[in-house]
Write a protein that holds these residues in place. Structure first.
Motif, PDB file in Angstrom:
ATOM      1  N   PHE A 117       0.818  -1.210   0.000  1.00  0.00           N
ATOM      2  CA  PHE A 117       0.000   0.000   0.000  1.00  0.00           C
ATOM      3  C   PHE A 117       0.854   1.263   0.000  1.00  0.00           C
ATOM      4  O   PHE A 117       0.469   2.273  -0.603  1.00  0.00           O
ATOM      5  N   ASN A 118       2.004   1.232   0.643  1.00  0.00           N
ATOM      6  CA  ASN A 118       2.879   2.403   0.607  1.00  0.00           C
ATOM      7  C   ASN A 118       3.347   2.691  -0.814  1.00  0.00           C
ATOM      8  O   ASN A 118       3.422   3.851  -1.242  1.00  0.00           O
TER       9      ASN A 118
ATOM     10  N   TRP B 294       0.331   4.091  -2.667  1.00  0.00           N
ATOM     11  CA  TRP B 294       0.044   5.454  -2.216  1.00  0.00           C
ATOM     12  C   TRP B 294       1.037   6.448  -2.814  1.00  0.00           C
ATOM     13  O   TRP B 294       0.653   7.547  -3.218  1.00  0.00           O
TER      14      TRP B 294
ATOM     15  N   SER C 113      -0.282   9.317  -5.410  1.00  0.00           N
ATOM     16  CA  SER C 113      -0.423  10.481  -4.531  1.00  0.00           C
ATOM     17  C   SER C 113      -0.669  11.767  -5.302  1.00  0.00           C
ATOM     18  O   SER C 113      -1.076  12.769  -4.724  1.00  0.00           O
TER      19      SER C 113
ATOM     20  N   PHE D  24      -8.696   5.493  -7.297  1.00  0.00           N
ATOM     21  CA  PHE D  24      -7.693   5.147  -6.288  1.00  0.00           C
ATOM     22  C   PHE D  24      -7.002   6.403  -5.770  1.00  0.00           C
ATOM     23  O   PHE D  24      -6.602   6.456  -4.601  1.00  0.00           O
ATOM     24  N   TYR D  25      -6.867   7.400  -6.613  1.00  0.00           N
ATOM     25  CA  TYR D  25      -6.286   8.670  -6.173  1.00  0.00           C
ATOM     26  C   TYR D  25      -7.117   9.282  -5.050  1.00  0.00           C
ATOM     27  O   TYR D  25      -6.578   9.756  -4.050  1.00  0.00           O
TER      28      TYR D  25
ATOM     29  N   THR E  96      -9.022   7.784  -2.949  1.00  0.00           N
ATOM     30  CA  THR E  96      -8.996   6.971  -1.735  1.00  0.00           C
ATOM     31  C   THR E  96      -7.606   6.895  -1.120  1.00  0.00           C
ATOM     32  O   THR E  96      -7.426   6.205  -0.113  1.00  0.00           O
ATOM     33  N   CYS E  97      -6.644   7.582  -1.706  1.00  0.00           N
ATOM     34  CA  CYS E  97      -5.264   7.558  -1.212  1.00  0.00           C
ATOM     35  C   CYS E  97      -5.060   8.682  -0.197  1.00  0.00           C
ATOM     36  O   CYS E  97      -5.187   9.862  -0.545  1.00  0.00           O
TER      37      CYS E  97
ATOM     38  N   SER F  76      -2.454  11.464  -1.115  1.00  0.00           N
ATOM     39  CA  SER F  76      -2.855  12.451  -2.120  1.00  0.00           C
ATOM     40  C   SER F  76      -3.554  13.640  -1.473  1.00  0.00           C
ATOM     41  O   SER F  76      -3.382  14.787  -1.901  1.00  0.00           O
TER      42      SER F  76
END
Length: 290
Positions: A190-191, A194, A198, A214-215, A217-218, A221
């Protein structure tokens, strides 16, 4: 005793100690004794408690807080190392991006100062309030961002809650996974995602539409959104191509300074979400095996 009754001894002797015990008189006596003790006497009642726990929730919180406070006070080396590491990393990032916050004549200069923010949010070390303040003061001064109370507050605010949600994220993984190895794999995966989504390596405006969800939910970001918008979102200085910094931030990154309060609420929300998931996992999941 354990060596004599081990599985290896069973294989050597060709016997099953469990089956031998079940056929023994000792097993039958123990079963009768358990049944006898499990039956209530005629003049007795079952144990009954008015509450599930012996103390109210707030009393339990106070006791746990007192316990954790003693744990920190009795381990000064841990706290000192955290503070030392915070200061060293702040000096490192501040010197690496020395005085880049005031150089904004070219797009390249702007990207350099944005880089100081990006690497800052990538640190996965949990900082408390004082540590984030020390870190923020050192980096903010050395990079050369604009010294206004509002902008410094927003910089510290987003860094502080970024440290918080990274801390709670680690706690959540510990609670949701059965062991350290699984937690490390998930954390690393996940890192990496992310960092990729981001909005710095690939800005939101250039992310394919099917990956843009996904952006949003990051959490990183949103941190980057808040840091960039709070520091550069209101600047009318022109770049070498005639475009103002404010316009460039909007067109390239999609960041709007007017949405800074909403972004702040989302960052706080990630901290609360990870903390609640950690609390739920501790209460519901038990990966211990006998």
């Amino acid at each position: 005793m354990l060596e004599v009754t081990a599985l290896a001894q069973e294989r050597n002797l060709g016997v099953d100690f469990g089956e031998i015990y079940k056929k023994s008189d000792l097993y039958q006596r123990n079963k009768r004794l358990i049944k006898e003790l499990s039956t209530l006497a005629p003049d007795s009642n079952d144990l009954n408690f008015t509450t599930q726990f012996s103390q109210p929730f707030l009393v339990q919180c106070q006791a746990c807080l007192w316990k954790q406070n003693l744990s920190y006070w009795r381990n000064p080396s841990y706290t000192a190392i955290r503070q030392f590491f915070t200061t060293v990393m702040a000096l490192f990032f501040g010197s690496a991006f020395w005085d880049l916050g005031g150089k904004r004549k070219k797009q390249q200069d702007l990207f350099n100062s944005l880089g100081s923010m990006y690497v800052s949010v990538g640190i996965e070390i949990p900082y408390i309030f004082v540590q984030s303040l020390v870190y923020g003061c050192i980096v903010y001064a050395m990079v050369g961002f604009e010294w206004t109370l509002t902008k410094f507050f927003w910089y510290w605010f987003f860094m502080y809650f970024t440290f918080l949600y990274y801390t709670f994220y680690g706690m959540m993984l510990v609670g949701l996974t059965p062991n350290y190895a699984v937690a490390s794999i998930i954390s690393s995966a996940f890192n990496s995602l992310w960092n990729l989504f981001s909005g710095y390596l690939i800005p939101r405006t250039k992310i394919p539409i099917w990956w843009r969800w996904f952006y949003w939910t990051c959490p990183v970001s949103w941190t980057l959104y808040g840091l960039v918008a709070s520091q550069f979102g209101d600047l009318e200085d022109e770049l070498d191509n005639g475009e103002t910094i404010k316009e460039f931030i909007r067109s390239y990154f999609g960041f709007k300074e007017s949405l800074i309060h909403g972004v702040a609420m989302v960052v706080v929300g990630f901290s609360v979400l990870f903390l609640l998931l950690f609390a739920y996992s501790i209460k519901r999941f038990n990966f211990q095996k006998r």
